[in-house]
Design a protein around this motif. Structure first.
Motif, PDB file in Angstrom:
ATOM      1  N   LEU A 111       0.831  -1.135   0.138  1.00  0.00           N
ATOM      2  CA  LEU A 111       0.150   0.003  -0.079  1.00  0.00           C
ATOM      3  C   LEU A 111       0.809   1.327  -0.050  1.00  0.00           C
ATOM      4  O   LEU A 111       0.390   2.133  -0.786  1.00  0.00           O
ATOM      5  CB  LEU A 111      -0.914  -0.050   1.052  1.00  0.00           C
ATOM      6  CG  LEU A 111      -1.777   1.238   1.297  1.00  0.00           C
ATOM      7  CD1 LEU A 111      -2.748   1.485   0.131  1.00  0.00           C
ATOM      8  CD2 LEU A 111      -2.730   1.064   2.468  1.00  0.00           C
ATOM      9  N   VAL A 112       1.876   1.235   0.853  1.00  0.00           N
ATOM     10  CA  VAL A 112       2.780   2.309   0.777  1.00  0.00           C
ATOM     11  C   VAL A 112       3.454   2.733  -0.584  1.00  0.00           C
ATOM     12  O   VAL A 112       3.457   3.900  -1.065  1.00  0.00           O
ATOM     13  CB  VAL A 112       3.768   2.215   1.877  1.00  0.00           C
ATOM     14  CG1 VAL A 112       5.005   3.325   1.760  1.00  0.00           C
ATOM     15  CG2 VAL A 112       3.049   2.406   3.409  1.00  0.00           C
ATOM     16  N   GLN A 113       3.985   1.285  -1.120  1.00  0.00           N
ATOM     17  CA  GLN A 113       4.562   1.704  -2.287  1.00  0.00           C
ATOM     18  C   GLN A 113       3.450   2.101  -3.535  1.00  0.00           C
ATOM     19  O   GLN A 113       4.064   3.043  -4.356  1.00  0.00           O
ATOM     20  CB  GLN A 113       5.123   0.309  -2.749  1.00  0.00           C
ATOM     21  CG  GLN A 113       6.238  -0.120  -2.081  1.00  0.00           C
ATOM     22  CD  GLN A 113       7.395   1.150  -2.478  1.00  0.00           C
ATOM     23  OE1 GLN A 113       7.800   1.491  -3.263  1.00  0.00           O
ATOM     24  NE2 GLN A 113       8.372   1.124  -1.121  1.00  0.00           N
ATOM     25  N   ILE A 114       2.311   1.649  -3.388  1.00  0.00           N
ATOM     26  CA  ILE A 114       1.363   2.234  -4.443  1.00  0.00           C
ATOM     27  C   ILE A 114       0.969   3.792  -4.247  1.00  0.00           C
ATOM     28  O   ILE A 114       0.864   4.377  -5.056  1.00  0.00           O
ATOM     29  CB  ILE A 114      -0.094   1.222  -4.105  1.00  0.00           C
ATOM     30  CG1 ILE A 114       0.070  -0.014  -4.643  1.00  0.00           C
ATOM     31  CG2 ILE A 114      -1.088   1.982  -4.790  1.00  0.00           C
ATOM     32  CD1 ILE A 114      -1.060  -0.642  -4.389  1.00  0.00           C
ATOM     33  N   MET A 115       1.007   4.179  -2.925  1.00  0.00           N
ATOM     34  CA  MET A 115       0.902   5.464  -2.536  1.00  0.00           C
ATOM     35  C   MET A 115       1.921   6.299  -3.081  1.00  0.00           C
ATOM     36  O   MET A 115       1.906   7.478  -3.598  1.00  0.00           O
ATOM     37  CB  MET A 115       0.562   5.862  -1.000  1.00  0.00           C
ATOM     38  CG  MET A 115      -0.797   5.124  -0.420  1.00  0.00           C
ATOM     39  SD  MET A 115      -2.171   6.099  -0.993  1.00  0.00           S
ATOM     40  CE  MET A 115      -1.651   7.478  -0.306  1.00  0.00           C
ATOM     41  N   GLU A 136       1.142   9.441  -8.437  1.00  0.00           N
ATOM     42  CA  GLU A 136       2.008   8.949  -7.320  1.00  0.00           C
ATOM     43  C   GLU A 136       1.498  10.265  -6.300  1.00  0.00           C
ATOM     44  O   GLU A 136       1.372  11.337  -6.596  1.00  0.00           O
ATOM     45  CB  GLU A 136       3.369   8.909  -7.618  1.00  0.00           C
ATOM     46  CG  GLU A 136       4.108  10.184  -8.202  1.00  0.00           C
ATOM     47  CD  GLU A 136       3.864  10.660  -9.611  1.00  0.00           C
ATOM     48  OE1 GLU A 136       4.229  11.655 -10.015  1.00  0.00           O
ATOM     49  OE2 GLU A 136       3.057   9.719 -10.318  1.00  0.00           O
ATOM     50  N   PHE A 137       2.013   9.967  -5.040  1.00  0.00           N
ATOM     51  CA  PHE A 137       2.139  10.962  -4.059  1.00  0.00           C
ATOM     52  C   PHE A 137       3.298  11.116  -3.470  1.00  0.00           C
ATOM     53  O   PHE A 137       3.365  11.887  -2.060  1.00  0.00           O
ATOM     54  CB  PHE A 137       0.861  10.571  -2.960  1.00  0.00           C
ATOM     55  CG  PHE A 137      -0.449  10.690  -3.478  1.00  0.00           C
ATOM     56  CD1 PHE A 137      -1.168  11.899  -3.632  1.00  0.00           C
ATOM     57  CD2 PHE A 137      -1.200   9.519  -4.181  1.00  0.00           C
ATOM     58  CE1 PHE A 137      -2.400  11.852  -4.053  1.00  0.00           C
ATOM     59  CE2 PHE A 137      -2.387   9.688  -4.726  1.00  0.00           C
ATOM     60  CZ  PHE A 137      -2.996  10.887  -4.482  1.00  0.00           C
ATOM     61  N   ARG A 138       4.345  10.347  -3.816  1.00  0.00           N
ATOM     62  CA  ARG A 138       5.820  10.718  -3.016  1.00  0.00           C
ATOM     63  C   ARG A 138       6.330  12.264  -2.850  1.00  0.00           C
ATOM     64  O   ARG A 138       6.742  12.331  -1.887  1.00  0.00           O
ATOM     65  CB  ARG A 138       6.799  10.018  -3.954  1.00  0.00           C
ATOM     66  CG  ARG A 138       7.168  10.355  -5.175  1.00  0.00           C
ATOM     67  CD  ARG A 138       8.164   9.536  -5.596  1.00  0.00           C
ATOM     68  NE  ARG A 138       8.461   9.861  -7.244  1.00  0.00           N
ATOM     69  CZ  ARG A 138       7.841   9.370  -8.288  1.00  0.00           C
ATOM     70  NH1 ARG A 138       6.766   8.442  -8.112  1.00  0.00           N
ATOM     71  NH2 ARG A 138       8.144   9.997  -9.484  1.00  0.00           N
ATOM     72  N   GLU A 139       5.682  13.090  -3.956  1.00  0.00           N
ATOM     73  CA  GLU A 139       6.105  14.554  -3.666  1.00  0.00           C
ATOM     74  C   GLU A 139       5.085  15.383  -3.140  1.00  0.00           C
ATOM     75  O   GLU A 139       5.631  16.252  -2.407  1.00  0.00           O
ATOM     76  CB  GLU A 139       6.450  15.130  -5.311  1.00  0.00           C
ATOM     77  CG  GLU A 139       7.506  14.636  -6.000  1.00  0.00           C
ATOM     78  CD  GLU A 139       8.841  14.568  -5.450  1.00  0.00           C
ATOM     79  OE1 GLU A 139       9.043  15.558  -4.560  1.00  0.00           O
ATOM     80  OE2 GLU A 139       9.781  13.670  -5.460  1.00  0.00           O
ATOM     81  N   LYS A 140       3.994  15.005  -3.007  1.00  0.00           N
ATOM     82  CA  LYS A 140       2.809  15.570  -2.579  1.00  0.00           C
ATOM     83  C   LYS A 140       2.702  15.470  -0.967  1.00  0.00           C
ATOM     84  O   LYS A 140       2.464  16.348  -0.236  1.00  0.00           O
ATOM     85  CB  LYS A 140       1.531  15.141  -3.212  1.00  0.00           C
ATOM     86  CG  LYS A 140       0.248  15.999  -2.766  1.00  0.00           C
ATOM     87  CD  LYS A 140      -0.769  15.750  -3.567  1.00  0.00           C
ATOM     88  CE  LYS A 140      -0.770  16.670  -4.865  1.00  0.00           C
ATOM     89  NZ  LYS A 140      -1.964  16.778  -5.620  1.00  0.00           N
ATOM     90  N   MET A 146       1.687  10.749   4.584  1.00  0.00           N
ATOM     91  CA  MET A 146       1.523   9.395   3.922  1.00  0.00           C
ATOM     92  C   MET A 146       1.230   8.562   5.251  1.00  0.00           C
ATOM     93  O   MET A 146       0.192   7.715   4.905  1.00  0.00           O
ATOM     94  CB  MET A 146       2.892   9.167   3.247  1.00  0.00           C
ATOM     95  CG  MET A 146       3.056   7.489   2.639  1.00  0.00           C
ATOM     96  SD  MET A 146       2.011   8.074   1.008  1.00  0.00           S
ATOM     97  CE  MET A 146       2.933   8.678   0.029  1.00  0.00           C
ATOM     98  N   THR A 147       1.731   8.463   6.163  1.00  0.00           N
ATOM     99  CA  THR A 147       1.493   7.601   7.409  1.00  0.00           C
ATOM    100  C   THR A 147       0.086   7.511   7.811  1.00  0.00           C
ATOM    101  O   THR A 147      -0.877   6.638   8.120  1.00  0.00           O
ATOM    102  CB  THR A 147       2.370   7.768   8.506  1.00  0.00           C
ATOM    103  OG1 THR A 147       3.519   7.840   8.115  1.00  0.00           O
ATOM    104  CG2 THR A 147       2.110   6.766   9.741  1.00  0.00           C
ATOM    105  N   ALA A 148      -0.493   9.058   8.034  1.00  0.00           N
ATOM    106  CA  ALA A 148      -1.692   9.381   8.215  1.00  0.00           C
ATOM    107  C   ALA A 148      -2.867   8.712   7.148  1.00  0.00           C
ATOM    108  O   ALA A 148      -3.767   8.131   7.588  1.00  0.00           O
ATOM    109  CB  ALA A 148      -1.873  10.821   8.295  1.00  0.00           C
ATOM    110  N   VAL A 149      -2.705   8.919   5.813  1.00  0.00           N
ATOM    111  CA  VAL A 149      -3.500   8.444   5.077  1.00  0.00           C
ATOM    112  C   VAL A 149      -3.433   6.920   4.854  1.00  0.00           C
ATOM    113  O   VAL A 149      -4.591   6.322   4.978  1.00  0.00           O
ATOM    114  CB  VAL A 149      -3.198   9.106   3.558  1.00  0.00           C
ATOM    115  CG1 VAL A 149      -4.064   8.316   2.476  1.00  0.00           C
ATOM    116  CG2 VAL A 149      -3.318  10.358   3.628  1.00  0.00           C
TER     117      VAL A 149
END
Length: 195
Positions: A111-115, A136-140, A146-149
């Motif tokens: 899931l983290v990798q997908i996010m 992708e959300f790596r920059e956002k 990311m942990t919260a989502v």
């Protein structure tokens, strides 16, 4: 044509329409005036300083998150709900559901990798195939967001009940694929991660 026949033809015609005066009935005007006067009286006679005990007794502090806390639900609504819907049910055949999804509930690494990197291509969710793209959300999102989502998706959304992750876990996953610049290729890339 004789004058008599012209006159008969004119008699068969309807007269031109004309506008008649149709005033608003006095009763209706009196009702409108009465409502207007009552509204003015109500505004000026109302007590607008209500007692603080009226209502549910919550104050502004009740709506604030602890210092430094990030609201995963709000981030989900702002960034994800447009596609996956506020309930997480998705849109059949277009956007996959997140509620009960194997990609959300099984291995948190996936899931983290997908996010972080998003998805393109075909992915199977709950036995149904979807073919689209997820950004992708790596920059956002930073690690805390990311942990919260991720935790909102795994522990709260639609009754999902998987173990939460911590920020160190998300940070480690981000570092593990820091050199990756493209999206995951659906089932082809993600299925091996599940093994």
């Amino acid at each position: 044509m004789s004058d008599n026949r012209k006159y008969e033809a004119q008699q068969r015609e309807y007269s031109d329409p004309e506008e008649n005066a149709a005033p608003i009935p006095w009763v209706v005007l009196l009702i409108i005036a009465g409502l207007f006067l009552w509204g003015i009286y109500y505004i000026f006679s109302s007590d607008l300083s209500h007692d603080a005990t009226v209502g549910d007794n919550r104050i502004v502090a009740d709506f604030e998150l602890p210092e430094g806390a990030v609201d995963g639900h709000q981030l989900f609504v702002a960034q994800c709900a447009a596609c996956h819907q506020a309930t997480g049910a998705g849109v059949a055949g277009v956007f996959p559901p997140l509620v009960g999804s194997e990609w959300v509930l099984r291995k948190p690494e996936v899931l983290v990798q997908i996010m972080l990197h998003g998805i393109t291509g075909e992915i199977t969710v709950k036995g149904n195939k979807y073919n689209g793209a997820m950004p992708e959300f790596r920059e956002k999102f930073n690690d805390e967001e990311m942990t919260a989502v991720v935790n909102y998706l795994r522990t709260e959304l639609g009754g999902n009940s998987a173990d939460p992750v911590d920020m160190a876990f998300v940070k480690a996953e981000r570092e593990k694929t820091a050199d990756k610049t493209d999206h995951w290729n659906g089932d082809a890339d993600l299925a091996p991660m599940e093994e």
